[in-house]
Design an enzyme around this catalytic site. Structure first.
Site, PDB file in Angstrom:
ATOM      1  N   SER A 419       0.885  -1.006   0.091  1.00  0.00           N
ATOM      2  CA  SER A 419       0.589   0.107   0.260  1.00  0.00           C
ATOM      3  C   SER A 419       0.342   1.249  -0.442  1.00  0.00           C
ATOM      4  CB  SER A 419      -0.769   0.443   1.307  1.00  0.00           C
ATOM      5  OG  SER A 419      -2.180   1.132   1.171  1.00  0.00           O
ATOM      6  N   PRO A 420       0.712   2.117  -0.720  1.00  0.00           N
ATOM      7  CA  PRO A 420       1.231   3.568  -0.751  1.00  0.00           C
ATOM      8  C   PRO A 420       1.350   3.461   0.815  1.00  0.00           C
ATOM      9  CG  PRO A 420      -0.742   3.461  -2.289  1.00  0.00           C
ATOM     10  CD  PRO A 420      -0.469   2.951  -1.258  1.00  0.00           C
ATOM     11  N   GLN A 499       1.433   6.736  -7.048  1.00  0.00           N
ATOM     12  CA  GLN A 499       0.551   7.740  -6.382  1.00  0.00           C
ATOM     13  C   GLN A 499       0.270   8.981  -6.474  1.00  0.00           C
ATOM     14  OE1 GLN A 499      -1.549   8.098  -2.291  1.00  0.00           O
ATOM     15  NE2 GLN A 499      -2.193   6.469  -3.149  1.00  0.00           N
ATOM     16  N   TYR A 581      -7.014  15.420   0.758  1.00  0.00           N
ATOM     17  CA  TYR A 581      -6.326  15.721   0.270  1.00  0.00           C
ATOM     18  C   TYR A 581      -6.377  16.606  -1.255  1.00  0.00           C
ATOM     19  CZ  TYR A 581      -2.378  13.577   2.969  1.00  0.00           C
ATOM     20  OH  TYR A 581      -2.049  13.131   3.672  1.00  0.00           O
ATOM     21  N   ARG A 629      -8.081   6.422  -5.757  1.00  0.00           N
ATOM     22  CA  ARG A 629      -7.930   5.612  -4.216  1.00  0.00           C
ATOM     23  C   ARG A 629      -9.226   6.524  -3.661  1.00  0.00           C
ATOM     24  NH1 ARG A 629      -4.071   4.562   0.870  1.00  0.00           N
ATOM     25  NH2 ARG A 629      -4.248   1.823  -0.503  1.00  0.00           N
ATOM     26  N   ARG A 723       1.400  -2.026   7.340  1.00  0.00           N
ATOM     27  CA  ARG A 723       2.423  -1.765   8.186  1.00  0.00           C
ATOM     28  C   ARG A 723       2.838  -2.913   8.186  1.00  0.00           C
ATOM     29  NH1 ARG A 723      -1.681   1.812  10.225  1.00  0.00           N
ATOM     30  NH2 ARG A 723      -1.000   2.966  11.646  1.00  0.00           N
TER      31      ARG A 723
END
Length: 774
Positions: A419-420, A499, A581, A629, A723
């Protein structure tokens, strides 16, 4: 006695004569016979609502340890079975090895009544208990086991802090006068909508004159709107039972259903901020509820009673004992409630799954709560899981996560995505360096099918922090080409994606470990956003609301970055429209207050993100996929909802998104996420099964078992993990090794191949000493 608490809680009042309250009385009296214990129950001894009760082996073990006499009495009455039958569209699929035990609720109450009488507990039937406050003044301890509609909880709501959520299905408890062979789930697709039956035996044939053919609990459930369309809101108890018996005539072999003060109910989830108030404590449904589809209500109440009795023995001071009781039980209950919410939500959305292939549907149903998983189901019934995998096209001997997936023109060798993750480790001008080469290169060598960069910013003012990477200068493209070149050369078959995003109002902040979302002490740059709303008023700066010419310039920044990313050798591009964002800021009504063509209803709020998507898609090579996303919910009142997210996904898919990467939240600082294992995956599930578009699931997906379960159930196409890949860059390869898999879905890099087997540990088979002389 409200002002003082006597050690040992000698005088105890129990409000409510259900299983939890009765068993608490039994345990407390058994542990200290000198206790004076009184139970108040407003109903008659043999009144009960509902029919059968399911208890787990774990709960029974606790009962056996605490009171063997009660355990022996229950053991004589139990019906045990191992199978679950799932009946859908005329086909019955059976999964074995589950292990259930059930008995009649009336029988359970009788056993507990007899035990109370033998121990000297006073039982007051057909008697409304005095208010808890009055009892608390005359007793050392008051146990409020007065159920989901607890008057005690209501009277002291200011202390307990209850939260009650009413859900979207109606259900009714009925009974059949014969014993099912297994736990039965049956789905009926009626002219009104989808209706489901939950059934299980609770009395064996010839168990007594009351049940010569045995007996089964039958719960019929459906969405509120289906219930109303069927006219059941206008039916009385008899008419409702007849309607249900007619719908499920095959399951019942034409036999009727029996009611017992049965009514259509909407399930309510009860949560309390506190479980005790002075010397009054909540127990069972008064403290918490969990949906019947995981068979947990009586189980939780009995386990509460066991824990409360133990804590009262272990702590001389009552406040300490009640604090310990809550501390012990709250995590267990929270975990159960998360599983129950997942289960009830699955049944609420049942209509979205009925079109799945039969075995996938059955697997999806069995794993709906996320407590039953691919791995433990495979241990219980390997033949069933093998059949599900065969139907899904999974090659024999291959875990689902190691099957390939085609995303546009790109074929991924497995379903694992790194994952980013923002690393905040770029040079001050946005250039990725050696850290990014090692970080992303290591995870590419670790076996994932797709490795994603962090959010790469399209302009200097679009950075979150001074440590964020960019793609707005020639040196950035050169540096990224070094990373992609390493991945393609040293880990052939691994795809690497970029991304692209713009920080919007969440920019110009410190590095995460210096203060997340905190403004820079100096060197700040101006922020832009859809509306002039700071992320946190009084903390973060007020952004400038973009004008239409400025929107055009931002769009071109994304286009220039996309062209640069293509030249840098990335295999996939993801547009970041999540987490508050810039593009996410346009989508959420909490952050977009514009009154022009780019604000207002969802269609207008989508306009600018779709314009950016279309422009980037035109600039990005046609043979390389593009994903998006999104934040599927803001976890805040008035924000983006799960239903909104379906429409957002629909719009991006219609514009050419190869997949939707479904995240949640981080849009507003006062969000209240419902954290837990795989907690975001239901949002991906909803989009995938409602729209039929590929999705990437994220959010506390931490084990390979979770990945296999989500994929095989059809809830996701790819799983992105963050993680776990920070903890173990070789997470995917190690997952293959732990599952005994070696194949094209997880090839080890040649220099690492010697490490493809688990290293031996120290010797554990040394002879044990026969004598120990002291």
């Amino acid at each position: 006695m409200a002002g003082e608490v006597r050690v040992g809680a000698r005088e105890v009042a129990v409000i409510g004569g259900g299983p939890g309250g009765l068993y608490a009385a039994v345990l407390l009296k058994r542990l200290r016979p000198e206790r004076d214990i009184t139970v108040w129950e407003r109903n008659a001894p043999d009144d009960t609502f509902g029919f059968g009760v399911v208890l787990s082996d774990e709960t029974l073990g606790g009962i056996e340890h605490a009171d063997p006499q009660v355990h022996r009495a229950l053991q004589r009455e139990f019906v045990r079975w191992d199978d679950i039958d799932i009946v859908h569209r005329g086909r019955t699929l059976t999964s074995g090895g589950h292990g259930f035990a059930a008995l009649g609720r009336r029988t359970l109450l009788r056993v507990l009544h007899e035990r109370c009488h033998s121990l000297g507990v006073r039982l007051n039937f057909r008697t409304q208990a005095p208010p808890a406050a009055d009892l608390a003044a005359r007793h050392d301890l008051v146990i409020a086991a007065d159920g989901v509609h607890s008057l005690t909880r209501t009277a002291h709501a200011d202390v307990f802090g209850p939260s009650v959520t009413t859900h979207r299905c109606r259900y009714i408890w009925l009974a059949a006068d014969f014993a099912f062979d297994a736990f039965r789930f049956e789905i009926a697709e009626t002219e009104h909508g989808v209706v489901q039956l939950h059934g299980y035996p609770y009395a064996r044939p010839e168990s007594g004159p009351e049940h010569p053919d045995g007996a089964s609990t039958v719960i019929v459930e459906m969405r509120e709107e289906v219930w109303r369309r069927a006219g059941l809101d206008r039916c009385d108890e008899r008419e409702s039972a007849e309607w249900c018996a007619k719908v499920f005539a095959d399951a019942l072999s034409g036999r009727p259903l029996r009611s017992n003060n049965s009514a259509w109910i909407a399930f309510r989830t009860v949560v309390n901020e506190r479980w005790s108030h002075g010397n009054t404590v909540l127990l069972g449904d008064a403290a918490h509820t969990a949906h019947f589809s995981i068979g947990s209500g009586t189980k939780l109440a009995v386990e509460d009673a066991l824990a409360l009795a133990a804590c009262l023995e272990e702590h001389a001071d009552l406040p300490d004992a009640l604090t310990a009781y809550e501390a012990e039980r709250r995590p267990v209950v929270a975990s159960t409630q998360r599983a129950a919410r997942a289960s009830l939500a699955w049944f609420e959305e049942l209509a979205e799954y009925v079109g799945q292939p039969p075995r996938r549907f059955a697997f999806n149903l069995l794993t709906r709560s996320r407590r039953v998983t691919h791995d433990n189901l495979r241990l219980r019934d390997p033949g069933f899981v093998a059949a599900v995998e065969e139907e899904a096209g999974v090659p024999a001997g291959t875990p689902p996560m190691f099957t390939p997936f085609r995303l546009g023109g790109l074929t991924l060798r497995n379903r694992v995505v790194v994952s980013p993750m923002d690393m905040y480790s770029a040079d001050g001008d946005g250039t990725p360096g050696d850290f990014h080469l090692v970080h992303l290169g290591a995870r590419a060598l670790g076996g994932a099918g797709l490795v994603m960069t962090e959010m790469v910013c399209v302009s200097p003012e679009g950075r979150i922090t001074p440590g964020c990477t960019g793609l707005y200068a020639p040196e950035h493209e050169t540096a990224w080409r070094r990373v992609t070149g390493f991945v393609h050369a040293q880990s052939p078959g691994t795809a690497i994606g970029v991304q692209l995003g713009h920080s919007g109002r969440k920019g110009s902040t410190r590095l995460m470990w210096e203060g997340i979302d905190q403004p820079l002490p100096d060197g700040n740059w101006p922020l832009v956003a859809p509306s002039a709303l700071p992320y946190r008023p009084g903390v973060n700066q007020i952004p400038h609301a973009l004008t239409e010419p400025e929107l055009a310039e931002v769009r071109e920044q994304f286009v220039r970055a996309a062209r640069s990313a293509a030249r840098a050798g990335f295999d996939l591009l993801e547009l970041h429209c999540a987490h508050g964002y810039l593009l996410s800021g346009f989508l959420s009504p909490l952050t977009n207050r514009r009154t022009d063509a780019y604000g207002g209803d969802l269609t207008a709020r989508l306009r600018f993100p779709l314009e950016v998507f279309d422009a980037v898609r035109a600039a990005w090579p046609a043979d390389r996929p593009m994903t998006v996303r999104i934040s599927a919910t803001d976890w805040a009142e008035g924000g983006t909802t799960a239903e909104d997210s379906v429409e957002i996904a629909r719009a991006f898919a219609a514009h050419g998104a190869a997949a939707i990467d479904v995240s949640t939240g981080q849009v507003v600082p006062d969000e209240r996420p419902d954290y837990g294992r795989s907690y975001q995956t239901p949002f991906a599930d909803r989009i995938r099964n409602r729209l039929g578009v590929p999705v990437i699931a994220v959010g506390a997906v931490s084990s390979w078992d979770d990945v296999n379960s989500l994929l095989l159930a059809g809830r996701a196409d790819l799983c992105a993990l963050a993680r776990p890949h920070l903890y173990d860059p070789h997470w995917t390869l190690h997952a293959a090794a732990e599952q005994g898999y070696s194949g094209p879905g997880a090839p080890w890099p040649l220099p690492y191949r010697a490490g493809s087997r688990t290293p031996p540990t120290g010797r554990t088979d040394a002879p044990k000493p026969r004598l120990r002389l002291g």
